[in-house]
Design an enzyme around this catalytic site. Sequence first.
Site, PDB file in Angstrom:
ATOM      1  CG  HIS A   1      -4.849  -0.820   3.890  1.00 15.60           C
ATOM      2  ND1 HIS A   1      -5.064  -0.268   2.633  1.00 15.60           N
ATOM      3  CD2 HIS A   1      -4.043   0.059   4.537  1.00 15.60           C
ATOM      4  CE1 HIS A   1      -4.445   0.884   2.537  1.00 15.60           C
ATOM      5  NE2 HIS A   1      -3.804   1.105   3.668  1.00 15.60           N
ATOM      6  CG  ASN A   2      -7.124  -1.602  -0.505  1.00 13.78           C
ATOM      7  OD1 ASN A   2      -6.149  -1.311   0.178  1.00 13.78           O
ATOM      8  ND2 ASN A   2      -7.030  -1.842  -1.797  1.00 13.78           N
TER       9      ASN A   2
ATOM     10  CB  SER B   1      -0.935   0.021   1.216  1.00 16.61           C
ATOM     11  OG  SER B   1      -1.711   1.201   1.212  1.00 16.61           O
TER      12      SER B   1
ATOM     13  CD  GLU C   1      -7.459   3.377   0.126  1.00 15.37           C
ATOM     14  OE1 GLU C   1      -7.764   3.612  -1.063  1.00 15.37           O
ATOM     15  OE2 GLU C   1      -6.465   2.702   0.453  1.00 15.37           O
TER      16      GLU C   1
ATOM     17  CE  LYS D   1      -2.877  -2.532  -0.468  1.00 10.44           C
ATOM     18  NZ  LYS D   1      -3.746  -2.486  -1.633  1.00 10.44           N
TER      19      LYS D   1
END
Length: 477
Positions: A187-188, A130, A191, A184
């Site tokens: 995480h997105n 990222s 986000e 990940k």
Amino acid sequence: MSKKASIGVTGLAVMGRNLARNLARHGHTVALHNRSEERTRALVDQFGDEGDFIPAYSAQEFVDALERPRQVVIMVKAGAPTDAVIDEFAPLLEPGDVIVDAGNAHFADTRRREAALREQGLHFVGTGVSGGEEGALHGPSIMPGGSPESYQSLGPLFEDISAKVDGSPCCTHVGADGAGHFVKMVHNGIEYADMQLIAESFDLLRGAAGYSPAEIAEVFRTWNTGRLDSYLIEITADVLAHVDASTGKPFVDIVADQAEQKGTGRWTVQIGLDLGVPISGIAEAVFARSLSGSSELRSAARDLGGPTRAPLADVSGFADKVEQALYASKVVAYAQGFNQIQAGGAEYGWDIDLGRVAAIWRGGCIIRAKFLNDITSAYEAEPGLPTLLTSGGFRKAVEEAQDAWRSVISTAVSLGIPTPGFSTALAYYDGLRADRLPAALVQGQRDFFGAHTYRRVDREGSFHTAWAEPGRPEVSA
């Protein structure tokens, strides 16, 4: 060939090129390969002075350029293109060699690939990266999965090129097989929620308080000096302050209000449903993007009635209330995301250290923020923390913010300003703290029409009420 590379990168589009340059800048000899030879030559021509590169123009030449254990980083599009590259290189490798997928792959694909390559004696490492193209070049947050053995050789390189916070690398071995890509993905998803909440703050400051984009930019710059200090708040201020050169209008006013997405947010919501984890804040952010892109539907409903959107007569203190609502809603979004990682770890057998995940997100990645230091500390103090919302500092801050939070949402409702992120975050918070939820009635309904049974609060077991029989007797199920 006498000189060997310690690592190789195949797939030299922007991300792959920058990751290769980052490795070379840190003193690692990097083998280069791309399906199009022109990109390989262009990288060496433009950036060859940044470090040691070994260009290769065939798969065999690329593999021969690598020292053992060979470490091959794949930077191509997810899905079939990734499988094609693996199928091309795997037969050329030997037991103990490592294939790294550093793209945005679905973690289920990573688990499948890892299992298949393990049978061939190869290590497959699904790695979340990222930070975008700038992060890839200057120091991203790196989330490798795979075997502990693969991390012994790969880890030092990735830690070397990752972002650093207080001298600590923003890279850690997340867990087995698909753990890196799973983290990940979440995480997105966080986000998505973070960006939606920031956008709602902008909409409120403009629609309810009447601030101009330039004035809102200054508000965000002020917020960025406090507890909301983050990369996303920083760039939001820059975007809002930008003026379109061709029209002289605020940049934000000449951009079509249709947000796009590449799939990781949608995956996060789908997996949340599969795991039974309530990640409503992330889901609402994904749905908000979907709604923004539904142009025909929005056009057809444009004349639906609603309240007059007139700015508030008194806006003193309103920006502070929005800041409090934004902070509280962000805590909810992050709490939901970490709960999903916790659930994923339990489901798939990954021993994920949530404190380490928070620590490697403090730098390099898109959601890097000051309060990730507090999240790191919270999980270090209590690894089994059920939710961030019960952690001392976060609990106190959200409780203190809730009056402003509720007031902001009330204002939004009265003016017809949509705040799905703020509203669903508050609903989640209220749902967690409720003594009783209306799910009891839902269970009664399910038992009535489908004999799905229910549990009682006063004794153990499952029960069914014979709703159609006289007296409606209850029986143990």
